[in-house]
Scaffold this motif. Structure first.
Motif, PDB file in Angstrom:
ATOM      1  N   LEU A 297     -26.827  10.402   2.025  1.00 23.25           N
ATOM      2  CA  LEU A 297     -27.371  10.309   0.852  1.00 23.25           C
ATOM      3  C   LEU A 297     -26.548   9.407   0.111  1.00 23.25           C
ATOM      4  O   LEU A 297     -26.999   8.430  -0.727  1.00 23.25           O
ATOM      5  N   MET A 298     -25.166   9.267   0.376  1.00 21.33           N
ATOM      6  CA  MET A 298     -24.264   8.417  -0.508  1.00 21.33           C
ATOM      7  C   MET A 298     -24.393   6.816  -0.104  1.00 21.33           C
ATOM      8  O   MET A 298     -24.334   6.173  -0.905  1.00 21.33           O
ATOM      9  N   HIS A 299     -24.836   6.877   1.148  1.00 19.34           N
ATOM     10  CA  HIS A 299     -24.927   5.230   1.809  1.00 19.34           C
ATOM     11  C   HIS A 299     -26.384   4.833   1.126  1.00 19.34           C
ATOM     12  O   HIS A 299     -26.537   3.805   1.044  1.00 19.34           O
ATOM     13  N   ALA A 300     -27.223   5.845   1.090  1.00 19.10           N
ATOM     14  CA  ALA A 300     -28.645   5.607   0.513  1.00 19.10           C
ATOM     15  C   ALA A 300     -28.557   4.909  -0.904  1.00 19.10           C
ATOM     16  O   ALA A 300     -28.968   4.281  -1.468  1.00 19.10           O
ATOM     17  N   ALA A 301     -27.500   5.864  -1.519  1.00 18.17           N
ATOM     18  CA  ALA A 301     -27.282   5.531  -3.093  1.00 18.17           C
ATOM     19  C   ALA A 301     -26.499   4.034  -3.024  1.00 18.17           C
ATOM     20  O   ALA A 301     -26.902   3.517  -4.253  1.00 18.17           O
ATOM     21  N   ALA A 302     -25.576   3.939  -2.358  1.00 17.05           N
ATOM     22  CA  ALA A 302     -25.106   2.489  -2.179  1.00 17.05           C
ATOM     23  C   ALA A 302     -26.025   1.237  -2.096  1.00 17.05           C
ATOM     24  O   ALA A 302     -25.920   0.397  -2.737  1.00 17.05           O
ATOM     25  N   ARG A 303     -26.996   1.471  -1.195  1.00 19.40           N
ATOM     26  CA  ARG A 303     -28.102   0.614  -1.021  1.00 19.40           C
ATOM     27  C   ARG A 303     -28.820   0.400  -2.238  1.00 19.40           C
ATOM     28  O   ARG A 303     -29.567  -0.614  -2.512  1.00 19.40           O
ATOM     29  N   LEU A 304     -29.064   1.388  -2.968  1.00 17.17           N
ATOM     30  CA  LEU A 304     -29.937   1.407  -4.092  1.00 17.17           C
ATOM     31  C   LEU A 304     -28.946   0.904  -5.363  1.00 17.17           C
ATOM     32  O   LEU A 304     -29.648   0.670  -6.509  1.00 17.17           O
ATOM     33  N   GLY A 305     -27.826   0.740  -5.079  1.00 14.75           N
ATOM     34  CA  GLY A 305     -26.767   0.142  -6.032  1.00 14.75           C
ATOM     35  C   GLY A 305     -26.491   1.214  -7.107  1.00 14.75           C
ATOM     36  O   GLY A 305     -26.075   0.863  -8.450  1.00 14.75           O
ATOM     37  N   MET A 306     -26.779   2.427  -6.817  1.00 12.02           N
ATOM     38  CA  MET A 306     -26.352   3.388  -7.797  1.00 12.02           C
ATOM     39  C   MET A 306     -24.852   3.901  -7.830  1.00 12.02           C
ATOM     40  O   MET A 306     -24.266   4.239  -8.584  1.00 12.02           O
ATOM     41  N   THR A 307     -24.024   3.527  -6.768  1.00 15.16           N
ATOM     42  CA  THR A 307     -22.858   3.982  -6.715  1.00 15.16           C
ATOM     43  C   THR A 307     -21.847   3.108  -7.305  1.00 15.16           C
ATOM     44  O   THR A 307     -20.716   3.426  -7.891  1.00 15.16           O
ATOM     45  N   GLU A 308     -22.123   1.891  -7.546  1.00 16.50           N
ATOM     46  CA  GLU A 308     -21.631   0.714  -8.252  1.00 16.50           C
ATOM     47  C   GLU A 308     -21.925   0.206  -9.739  1.00 16.50           C
ATOM     48  O   GLU A 308     -21.457  -0.518 -10.344  1.00 16.50           O
ATOM     49  N   SER A 309     -23.146   0.958 -10.146  1.00 14.90           N
ATOM     50  CA  SER A 309     -23.691   0.806 -11.392  1.00 14.90           C
ATOM     51  C   SER A 309     -22.762   1.248 -12.609  1.00 14.90           C
ATOM     52  O   SER A 309     -22.716   0.781 -13.610  1.00 14.90           O
ATOM     53  N   GLY A 310     -21.999   2.354 -12.276  1.00 16.94           N
ATOM     54  CA  GLY A 310     -21.400   3.161 -13.120  1.00 16.94           C
ATOM     55  C   GLY A 310     -22.305   4.039 -13.869  1.00 16.94           C
ATOM     56  O   GLY A 310     -21.828   4.737 -15.177  1.00 16.94           O
ATOM     57  N   LYS A 311     -23.550   4.227 -13.870  1.00 25.20           N
ATOM     58  CA  LYS A 311     -24.411   4.908 -14.255  1.00 25.20           C
ATOM     59  C   LYS A 311     -24.732   6.409 -13.882  1.00 25.20           C
ATOM     60  O   LYS A 311     -25.100   7.241 -14.526  1.00 25.20           O
ATOM     61  N   TYR A 312     -24.048   6.410 -12.553  1.00 23.93           N
ATOM     62  CA  TYR A 312     -24.446   7.813 -12.102  1.00 23.93           C
ATOM     63  C   TYR A 312     -23.385   8.211 -11.244  1.00 23.93           C
ATOM     64  O   TYR A 312     -22.324   7.835 -11.060  1.00 23.93           O
ATOM     65  N   ILE A 313     -23.403   9.903 -11.466  1.00 26.72           N
ATOM     66  CA  ILE A 313     -22.260  10.705 -10.889  1.00 26.72           C
ATOM     67  C   ILE A 313     -22.737  11.494  -9.877  1.00 26.72           C
ATOM     68  O   ILE A 313     -23.819  12.268 -10.144  1.00 26.72           O
ATOM     69  N   THR A 345     -18.435   3.233  -2.045  1.00 27.89           N
ATOM     70  CA  THR A 345     -19.488   4.162  -1.953  1.00 27.89           C
ATOM     71  C   THR A 345     -19.310   5.631  -2.376  1.00 27.89           C
ATOM     72  O   THR A 345     -19.991   6.264  -3.085  1.00 27.89           O
ATOM     73  N   PHE A 346     -17.864   6.183  -2.093  1.00 27.02           N
ATOM     74  CA  PHE A 346     -17.643   7.539  -2.360  1.00 27.02           C
ATOM     75  C   PHE A 346     -16.841   7.745  -3.341  1.00 27.02           C
ATOM     76  O   PHE A 346     -16.337   8.659  -3.932  1.00 27.02           O
ATOM     77  N   ALA A 347     -16.599   6.692  -4.295  1.00 29.46           N
ATOM     78  CA  ALA A 347     -15.764   6.759  -5.383  1.00 29.46           C
ATOM     79  C   ALA A 347     -16.482   7.533  -6.515  1.00 29.46           C
ATOM     80  O   ALA A 347     -15.539   8.096  -7.387  1.00 29.46           O
ATOM     81  N   SER A 348     -17.674   7.461  -6.637  1.00 29.88           N
ATOM     82  CA  SER A 348     -18.316   8.314  -7.416  1.00 29.88           C
ATOM     83  C   SER A 348     -19.046   9.749  -7.160  1.00 29.88           C
ATOM     84  O   SER A 348     -19.479  10.240  -7.813  1.00 29.88           O
ATOM     85  N   LEU A 349     -18.266  10.190  -5.780  1.00 31.15           N
ATOM     86  CA  LEU A 349     -18.473  11.630  -5.313  1.00 31.15           C
ATOM     87  C   LEU A 349     -17.359  12.333  -5.705  1.00 31.15           C
ATOM     88  O   LEU A 349     -16.271  12.111  -5.519  1.00 31.15           O
ATOM     89  N   LYS A 350     -17.988  13.715  -6.161  1.00 27.49           N
ATOM     90  CA  LYS A 350     -16.978  14.692  -6.632  1.00 27.49           C
ATOM     91  C   LYS A 350     -17.540  16.031  -5.705  1.00 27.49           C
ATOM     92  O   LYS A 350     -18.573  16.339  -5.634  1.00 27.49           O
ATOM     93  N   ILE A 351     -16.464  16.528  -5.172  1.00 26.21           N
ATOM     94  CA  ILE A 351     -16.706  17.689  -4.556  1.00 26.21           C
ATOM     95  C   ILE A 351     -16.283  19.169  -5.264  1.00 26.21           C
ATOM     96  O   ILE A 351     -15.363  19.440  -5.851  1.00 26.21           O
TER      97      ILE A 351
END
Length: 457
Positions: A297-313, A345-351
């Motif tokens: 899912l995180m790699h898919a989010a990166a392909r969609l530009g969601m992880t680097e946009s700063g808009k999504y957590i 990619t994983f910078a916006s992921l919190k566990i």
């Protein structure tokens, strides 16, 4: 016996034959009235020493002989004998992983004096995560008068009917589990004698809401694995966790019903479509699935530009399984370019997960359990895998300790050890030193759990 003693310059050296001769030569002195004389009257130094030695030996023999147990507790351990598939056994519990911890706990509490004159007889039953076999074996044991307490279960569906029934059996039968955090099991008017050693998902929901409020996040979407293609196995643990979070969210002011997107991770792989649906109305995405699915899912989010946009957590909820608390292992065998990309990619992921105790005592406990699993139960030889202590197996240790403390108190107050109502009452609303630190049980029989929150990179 062969040791020198002197008396007035004379040396005596005793062996077994000289002991017998000395005893035979000892005067049987009596007083004039026929009563016994004082201990030292008419007794020579040799005979007196012999008596002292023999009495000392008898004392040693008596002290080393274990006193028979006055009470035998019949404990049913409800556990599948095989792990089975993850959609059926999400906690990865089985007899082979639970038994070493349970046995170590019983040995330790006995050594520490928590089980004075008490013996626990373990009766393992293969419930196989079944809501039919769970109550069947419990009723069978109760009718055979071999049920004083129930421990275990790997499925909330197998546990629920037993927890409903146990409050009506004779003086009650305590049910102790390391799973079943489902908030629908919170009602103690229904599940009267249920004690949960990992708490309730209700706590998880409150923790997540508090975290979202602290970070000023307002628009949330749920994205999680559910048994959509296997409805016969019931709802997934991810489903139960998200329901608990949603229930707490709706109780908090200023929140509206978030979008709910569920999928079956064993069949569905269109991760980009799932993320697009979630991002349409939310910038905080709460996810629950296996580590591999979260990675995809995180790699898919990166392909969609969601992880680097700063808009999504992205939040990944890992409560029901002992997955790694971070994803740094993903970066060990990749190129430098791939490593840099994964860091982004994983910078916006919190566990969010159950906290693992850091104390050295817990690490020693893990080593002891692993050693016992290999030495006594041949775990690796039988399963072909190294033994691993999880948060749901280690909780069995605290469960045994809690039960032993409550049982001792119940007996000291004059109640029967089979008075499940009194035993349960003394397990609830108390704190004690567990294997990983302080353990506190609420007035409703749920452990207060500690959660870990971390940003990966």
């Amino acid at each position: 016996l062969n040791f020198p003693r002197t008396n007035g310059g004379r040396e005596y050296r005793f062996d077994s034959s000289s002991l017998r001769r000395a005893l035979d030569a000892t005067p049987r002195a009596t007083s004039a009235s026929g009563g016994s004389m004082k201990a030292d009257e008419g007794v020579g130094p040799v005979a007196l020493l012999v008596r002292v030695v023999l009495c000392w030996g008898l004392l040693i023999c008596d002290c080393s002989r274990a006193a028979p147990a006055q009470h035998r507790i019949q404990m049913m351990v409800a556990m599948p004998y095989e792990l089975g598939p993850p959609w059926q056994n999400p906690f990865l519990l089985s007899r082979s992983v639970a038994e070493p911890v349970i046995q170590l706990a019983i040995d330790d509490v006995s050594r520490k004096g928590f089980l004075n004159n008490i013996a626990i007889d373990l009766h393992f039953r293969n419930t196989n995560c079944s809501d039919t076999l769970g109550p069947y074996y419990a009723v069978e044991a109760y009718c055979a008068k071999q049920l004083d307490v129930v421990l275990g279960f790997a499925s909330a569906y197998a546990l629920a009917p037993v927890a409903r029934l146990s409050g009506f059996w004779s003086q009650g039968v305590p049910v102790i589990t390391t799973i079943a955090q489902v908030d629908s099991l919170d009602d103690r008017s229904v599940y009267k004698l249920l004690t949960r050693m990992n708490g309730s998902y209700r706590e998880l929901g409150s923790t997540i809401i508090h975290l979202l409020q602290l970070l000023n996040y307002e628009t949330v979407a749920f994205l999680f694995h559910s048994n959509l293609r296997r409805p016969a196995f019931g709802k997934s643990e991810c489903f139960f966790q998200m329901v608990a979070i949603n229930n707490q969210l709706l109780k908090a002011s200023g929140w509206r019903q978030p979008p709910v997107i569920d999928f079956d991770e064993f069949f569905d792989s269109n991760y980009e479509d799932l993320l697009k649906r979630a991002s349409m109305s939310a910038n905080v995405i709460l996810m629950c699935a296996s580590v591999d699915t979260i990675e995809n899912l995180m790699h898919a989010a990166a392909r969609l530009g969601m992880t680097e946009s700063g808009k999504y957590i992205f939040f990944s909820i890992h409560i029901h399984s002992d997955m790694q608390d971070d994803f740094s292992w993903q970066l060990s065998n990749v190129s430098q370019a791939e490593r840099e990309q994964d860091l982004k990619t994983f910078a916006s992921l919190k566990i969010v997960t159950l906290r693992r105790p850091p104390q050295s005592l817990y690490r020693r406990f893990e080593e002891d359990v692993k050693a016992l699993a290999q030495k006594k139960f041949n775990y690796t030889q039988i399963t072909g895998k190294p033994y691993k202590v999880t948060k749901f197996t280690s909780a069995f240790y605290d469960a045994i300790m809690l039960y032993a403390i409550a049982l001792n108190e119940t007996l000291s107050l004059g109640f029967s050890p089979r008075n499940g109502l009194e035993v349960t009452r003394r397990m609830w609303n108390r704190s004690f030193a567990g294997i990983g630190g302080n353990v506190t049980i609420s007035k409703d029989g749920d452990r207060f759990s500690d959660y870990s929150y971390a940003q990966q990179f």
